[in-house]
Design a protein around this motif. Structure first.
Motif, short mmCIF file in Angstrom:
data_model
loop_
_atom_site.label_atom_id
_atom_site.label_comp_id
_atom_site.label_asym_id
_atom_site.label_seq_id
_atom_site.Cartn_x
_atom_site.Cartn_y
_atom_site.Cartn_z
N ALA A 57 32.34 38.79 48.09
CA ALA A 57 33.41 38.42 47.16
C ALA A 57 33.10 38.93 45.75
N CYS A 58 34.12 39.34 45.04
CA CYS A 58 33.96 39.76 43.64
C CYS A 58 33.52 38.56 42.81
N ARG A 59 32.47 38.75 42.00
CA ARG A 59 31.98 37.60 41.24
C ARG A 59 32.90 37.25 40.08
N SER A 60 33.83 38.15 39.78
CA SER A 60 34.74 37.82 38.68
C SER A 60 36.00 37.14 39.19
N CYS A 61 36.68 37.76 40.17
CA CYS A 61 37.99 37.22 40.56
C CYS A 61 37.98 36.60 41.95
N GLY A 62 36.88 36.73 42.68
CA GLY A 62 36.78 36.06 43.98
C GLY A 62 37.44 36.79 45.14
N ARG B 248 32.78 48.10 43.57
CA ARG B 248 33.90 47.91 42.64
C ARG B 248 34.97 47.06 43.31
N CYS B 249 35.49 46.11 42.55
CA CYS B 249 36.52 45.23 43.07
C CYS B 249 37.88 45.92 43.02
N GLY B 250 38.55 45.94 44.16
CA GLY B 250 39.86 46.58 44.24
C GLY B 250 40.94 45.76 43.54
N ALA B 251 40.65 44.51 43.17
CA ALA B 251 41.66 43.69 42.50
C ALA B 251 41.50 43.75 40.98
N CYS B 252 40.33 43.33 40.47
CA CYS B 252 40.16 43.27 39.00
C CYS B 252 39.47 44.51 38.45
N GLY B 253 38.85 45.30 39.33
CA GLY B 253 38.25 46.56 38.89
C GLY B 253 36.80 46.46 38.43
ZN LIG Z 1 37.49 41.22 41.16
#
Ligand SMILES: [Zn+2]
Length: 383
Positions: A10-15, A53-58
């Motif tokens: 999971a992305c640590r910023s946006c989950g 790299r997170c595909g949602a928040c980048g």
């Molecule tokens: Zn993210």
């Protein structure tokens, strides 16, 4: 290199589970900060470094955190070059000019050896430092600065706060749980307090194709855009973000967001309920009957909360609603002509945006001679 997202991380910023590997370095050092003694050589091996790299928040990030206590003895080489010092002097002045905070108590989290605190102190601020690394703390204290040893998180704000402003230079790229960390920063300062956040510039590393800017000590890699997203989604309003130090860094000037207060609106729901009940009781005591005009969104929601007893019926000018009932309050909706068939003495208008039209419809076509009241605080008669 993986193109498809790995659904287990999971992305640590946006989950979001939308991380893909964007850089794969099979031979990276375990840390760029600690050089080895000859006894440590045998156990030292390269680590496999994957930047995701997170595909949602980048946000570009490493998946694994550094071990607990890693920063207790941390001592990154500090640049003593005149150029770097003049950069720090200009950054301190920028802080003063952009934030408009000319004096007061600042907290610098991750103050290192206190070099930037020197510049801020010179401008007239009272600066307190937070620094987990013992060697750095010793240097900063030796220069006369007040420095606490601490790791900041939501439950552990900076001691002796709240402060008037904060500085976070070259810290966020090291912090695995930056949501908890930024919550702690929020707890450490007053509402609307300004802050400076500075991180290495990912865009510069990519423009110059510097694979060697990626190593395990840095677990987050920010562009101007992702730094803004992270700060905005963790309770800070970002005034300005721009590259500094020949584009090597990104500096963001922010303010702790004072979250809007819902409690007056909450109290208003209870007050409104009482007010509608009192209004209708008052009309009934005078022997007057009350109808409501309006079955739009606001009217439906208001009548659901008010739950008024003693309303005769509800009318609306929209023919698609006739014969249907209002959710929650369960009043049937009639056409406006109903007012002539079953007369009332008072019409309470909930369709505030159409008040003018409704009044002329009532007084004109319907020849209504009773009183017209408007929903609001307080409920008021229009004539
Ligand atoms: Zn993210």
């Amino acid at each position: 290199m993986t193109e498809a997202p790995d659904r287990t991380v999971a992305c640590r910023s946006c989950g979001n589970y939308k991380l893909s590997v964007v850089l794969d370095l099979p031979r990276a050092p375990s840390s760029v900060e600690r050089l080895l003694t000859d006894q440590q050589l045998e156990s030292d091996t390269p680590v496999h470094l994957c930047v995701w790299r997170c595909g949602a928040c980048g946000l570009a990030q490493l998946a694994a955190p550094m071990s607990d206590g890693f920063y207790d003895e941390y001592e990154m080489a500090t640049s003593f070059s005149p150029r770097f010092n003049s950069y720090l002097a200009s950054l301190a002045t920028m802080f003063q000019d952009i934030t408009g905070l000319r004096s007061g108590r600042l907290i610098e989290i991750g103050c290192g050896d206190g070099t930037f605190m020197d510049h801020l102190t010179r401008l007239g601020y009272q600066v307190t430092g937070i620094e987990p690394s013992r060697p750095f703390r010793r240097s900063a204290t030796a220069k006369g600065h007040r420095v606490f040893a601490s790791y900041i998180d939501q439950k552990t704000p900076a001691p002796d706060g709240p402060y008037d402003g904060f500085v976070l230079r070259q810290v966020l790229e090291h912090v695995h749980d930056f949501r908890g960390f930024l919550a702690g920063v929020r707890e450490s300062v007053f509402d609307n307090a300004p802050g400076l956040v500075e991180v290495p510039n990912l865009d510069k590393a990519l423009t110059d194709r510097r694979f060697y800017d990626f190593f395990p000590d840095h677990v987050n890699y920010f562009s101007g855009r992702t730094l803004r997203i992270v700060l905005e989604s963790n309770g800070f309003d970002v005034d300005r973000v721009f590259p500094t130090m020949s584009d090597e860094y990104i500096s963001a000037f922010v303010r702790k967001r004072a979250e809007s207060d819902f409690s007056p609106t909450q109290a208003s729901a209870a007050a409104f309920r009482r007010q509608v009940a009192d209004f209708i009781d008052d009309q009934h005591r005078r022997g007057l009957r009350v109808a409501v005009w309006g079955s739009g969104g606001k009217g439906v929601a208001a009548l659901a909360v008010a739950e008024p007893a003693g309303i005769e019926y509800v009318v609306d000018s929209d023919p698609r609603k006739y014969g249907l009932y209002l959710p929650a309050s369960h009043f049937e909706v009639y056409p406006p002509e109903h007012i002539r068939l079953i007369p009332v003495d008072v019409v309470l208008v909930t369709a505030l945006a159409h008040l003018g039209e409704i009044v002329s419809h009532l007084r004109g076509e319907l020849a209504f001679e009773g009183r017209i009241a408007v929903l609001g605080e307080p409920i008021a008669f229009v004539d």
